[in-house]
Scaffold this motif. Structure first.
Motif, PDB file in Angstrom:
ATOM      1  N   PHE A 107       0.841  -1.199   0.000  1.00 39.93           N
ATOM      2  CA  PHE A 107       0.000   0.000   0.000  1.00 39.93           C
ATOM      3  C   PHE A 107       0.874   1.247   0.000  1.00 39.93           C
ATOM      4  O   PHE A 107       0.665   2.180  -0.778  1.00 39.93           O
ATOM      5  N   GLN A 108       1.883   1.256   0.874  1.00 34.73           N
ATOM      6  CA  GLN A 108       2.775   2.407   0.995  1.00 34.73           C
ATOM      7  C   GLN A 108       3.593   2.633  -0.276  1.00 34.73           C
ATOM      8  O   GLN A 108       3.821   3.765  -0.692  1.00 34.73           O
ATOM      9  N   PHE A 109       4.054   1.549  -0.889  1.00 32.31           N
ATOM     10  CA  PHE A 109       4.941   1.669  -2.042  1.00 32.31           C
ATOM     11  C   PHE A 109       4.182   1.942  -3.341  1.00 32.31           C
ATOM     12  O   PHE A 109       4.717   2.589  -4.240  1.00 32.31           O
ATOM     13  N   HIS A 110       2.935   1.458  -3.443  1.00 33.90           N
ATOM     14  CA  HIS A 110       2.238   1.514  -4.729  1.00 33.90           C
ATOM     15  C   HIS A 110       1.044   2.466  -4.764  1.00 33.90           C
ATOM     16  O   HIS A 110       0.594   2.837  -5.854  1.00 33.90           O
ATOM     17  N   LEU A 111       0.509   2.854  -3.610  1.00 33.35           N
ATOM     18  CA  LEU A 111      -0.666   3.719  -3.613  1.00 33.35           C
ATOM     19  C   LEU A 111      -0.376   5.076  -2.974  1.00 33.35           C
ATOM     20  O   LEU A 111      -0.218   6.075  -3.646  1.00 33.35           O
ATOM     21  N   ARG A 112      -0.291   5.116  -1.675  1.00 27.73           N
ATOM     22  CA  ARG A 112      -0.036   6.384  -0.993  1.00 27.73           C
ATOM     23  C   ARG A 112       0.422   6.106   0.431  1.00 27.73           C
ATOM     24  O   ARG A 112       0.372   4.972   0.906  1.00 27.73           O
ATOM     25  N   ASN A 113       0.863   7.160   1.092  1.00 23.29           N
ATOM     26  CA  ASN A 113       1.307   7.016   2.468  1.00 23.29           C
ATOM     27  C   ASN A 113       0.120   6.769   3.393  1.00 23.29           C
ATOM     28  O   ASN A 113      -0.978   7.283   3.172  1.00 23.29           O
ATOM     29  N   LEU A 114       0.362   6.003   4.419  1.00 18.90           N
ATOM     30  CA  LEU A 114      -0.647   5.762   5.434  1.00 18.90           C
ATOM     31  C   LEU A 114      -0.677   6.931   6.412  1.00 18.90           C
ATOM     32  O   LEU A 114       0.362   7.501   6.749  1.00 18.90           O
ATOM     33  N   GLU A 115      -1.861   7.297   6.849  1.00 19.33           N
ATOM     34  CA  GLU A 115      -2.000   8.374   7.824  1.00 19.33           C
ATOM     35  C   GLU A 115      -1.800   7.816   9.230  1.00 19.33           C
ATOM     36  O   GLU A 115      -2.257   6.722   9.548  1.00 19.33           O
ATOM     37  N   LEU A 116      -1.117   8.590  10.069  1.00 15.99           N
ATOM     38  CA  LEU A 116      -0.814   8.154  11.423  1.00 15.99           C
ATOM     39  C   LEU A 116      -1.485   9.064  12.439  1.00 15.99           C
ATOM     40  O   LEU A 116      -1.758  10.234  12.178  1.00 15.99           O
ATOM     41  N   LYS A 117      -1.750   8.527  13.612  1.00 15.27           N
ATOM     42  CA  LYS A 117      -2.300   9.311  14.713  1.00 15.27           C
ATOM     43  C   LYS A 117      -1.817   8.707  16.023  1.00 15.27           C
ATOM     44  O   LYS A 117      -1.132   7.676  16.039  1.00 15.27           O
ATOM     45  N   TYR A 118      -2.164   9.350  17.135  1.00 20.09           N
ATOM     46  CA  TYR A 118      -1.808   8.850  18.455  1.00 20.09           C
ATOM     47  C   TYR A 118      -2.988   8.128  19.090  1.00 20.09           C
ATOM     48  O   TYR A 118      -4.147   8.470  18.859  1.00 20.09           O
ATOM     49  N   ASN A 119      -2.672   7.147  19.917  1.00 15.81           N
ATOM     50  CA  ASN A 119      -3.670   6.499  20.754  1.00 15.81           C
ATOM     51  C   ASN A 119      -3.096   6.419  22.163  1.00 15.81           C
ATOM     52  O   ASN A 119      -2.080   5.766  22.389  1.00 15.81           O
ATOM     53  N   GLU A 120      -3.716   7.110  23.113  1.00 16.71           N
ATOM     54  CA  GLU A 120      -3.195   7.129  24.479  1.00 16.71           C
ATOM     55  C   GLU A 120      -3.573   5.847  25.212  1.00 16.71           C
ATOM     56  O   GLU A 120      -4.691   5.357  25.098  1.00 16.71           O
ATOM     57  N   THR A 121      -2.632   5.302  25.974  1.00 23.12           N
ATOM     58  CA  THR A 121      -2.878   4.060  26.694  1.00 23.12           C
ATOM     59  C   THR A 121      -2.017   4.001  27.948  1.00 23.12           C
ATOM     60  O   THR A 121      -1.029   4.727  28.077  1.00 23.12           O
ATOM     61  N   GLN A 122      -2.399   3.145  28.878  1.00 25.71           N
ATOM     62  CA  GLN A 122      -1.608   2.889  30.073  1.00 25.71           C
ATOM     63  C   GLN A 122      -0.583   1.806  29.762  1.00 25.71           C
ATOM     64  O   GLN A 122      -0.922   0.789  29.156  1.00 25.71           O
ATOM     65  N   ILE A 123       0.660   2.009  30.150  1.00 21.74           N
ATOM     66  CA  ILE A 123       1.696   1.026  29.872  1.00 21.74           C
ATOM     67  C   ILE A 123       2.493   0.709  31.132  1.00 21.74           C
ATOM     68  O   ILE A 123       2.495   1.464  32.099  1.00 21.74           O
ATOM     69  N   THR A 124       3.153  -0.440  31.091  1.00 21.41           N
ATOM     70  CA  THR A 124       4.120  -0.822  32.110  1.00 21.41           C
ATOM     71  C   THR A 124       5.435  -1.115  31.406  1.00 21.41           C
ATOM     72  O   THR A 124       5.475  -1.917  30.478  1.00 21.41           O
ATOM     73  N   ILE A 125       6.488  -0.449  31.824  1.00 21.80           N
ATOM     74  CA  ILE A 125       7.811  -0.680  31.247  1.00 21.80           C
ATOM     75  C   ILE A 125       8.614  -1.531  32.220  1.00 21.80           C
ATOM     76  O   ILE A 125       8.708  -1.219  33.408  1.00 21.80           O
ATOM     77  N   ILE A 126       9.164  -2.633  31.731  1.00 18.21           N
ATOM     78  CA  ILE A 126       9.992  -3.495  32.563  1.00 18.21           C
ATOM     79  C   ILE A 126      11.322  -3.732  31.868  1.00 18.21           C
ATOM     80  O   ILE A 126      11.483  -3.443  30.690  1.00 18.21           O
TER      81      ILE A 126
END
Length: 205
Positions: A107-126
């Motif tokens: 899709f990216q190479f042959h049609l167009r760029n994908l649109e991006l956005k943010y999604n807020e979430t709770q995370i745990t970093i270990i």
């Protein structure tokens, strides 16, 4: 479509929902080094995918396109690392994630760029090195915003290789899991699945 399904062993929902500090060896099987060119591309996927985060969506889009390109190019380097053998392509493996990542590259190479956005979430970093280290908080995950049936069906592989229900399954699957893990994390998980599958398929253990 043959070989199109997801089994429990590759369902991200069964993985720990924790953000382990990124280490290359966690996502690339150590025995993939026996295929040097393919391993080099895998390292490229890792390095590029880890940069898909932050507030600059244009830059994230560049890293997204590049990491997907490196992932799919592993199919080509297999021909060089294993002359005379049939390369195991992403869409010949029973794994929904690998199928959709391959088509997102197209899709990216042959049609167009994908649109991006943010999604807020709770995370745990270990940390794998320090079992006592744990940090909880909020994070803005980068996700793809414009996946839909109409656009994906413009791709030759999609139109001729999948039914509408299979395409919708891939879209729904990606939309659900990327909100849980981010597109960055799904690319890394896809890299892990693919490198492990290659090692097992070609008997590199």
């Amino acid at each position: 479509m043959k070989n199109f399904k997801i089994d429990n062993s590759t369902d991200p929902s069964l993985l720990d929902k924790e953000y382990i500090l990124l280490k290359q060896e966690r996502y690339i099987h150590k025995d993939l080094k026996k295929l040097p060119l393919t391993n080099e591309r895998a390292e490229g996927v890792f390095e590029l995918a880890t940069k898909i985060r932050g507030e600059n969506h244009k830059l994230c889009g560049i890293y997204l396109r590049a990491s997907l390109g490196e992932l799919v190019s592993m199919e080509e380097t297999l021909k060089i690392d294993l002359p005379g053998q049939t390369p195991l392509k992403l869409n010949k493996i029973e794994n929904t994630l690998l199928h959709i990542l391959r088509e997102l590259r197209n899709f990216q190479f042959h049609l167009r760029n994908l649109e991006l956005k943010y999604n807020e979430t709770q995370i745990t970093i270990i940390s794998e090195n320090d079992p006592d280290f744990s940090l909880q908080g909020e994070d803005k995950l980068t996700v793809i915003d414009n996946l839909n049936l109409k656009d994906l069906k413009k791709l030759h592989n999609i139109k001729n290789g999948y039914t509408d229900s299979e395409i919708l399954h891939m879209i729904d699957w990606m939309n659900f899991y990327q909100k849980e893990y981010s597109i960055q994390s799904l690319i890394l998980k896809g890299l892990k699945f693919y490198s492990t599958e290659l090692v097992n398929h070609y008997g590199l253990l």
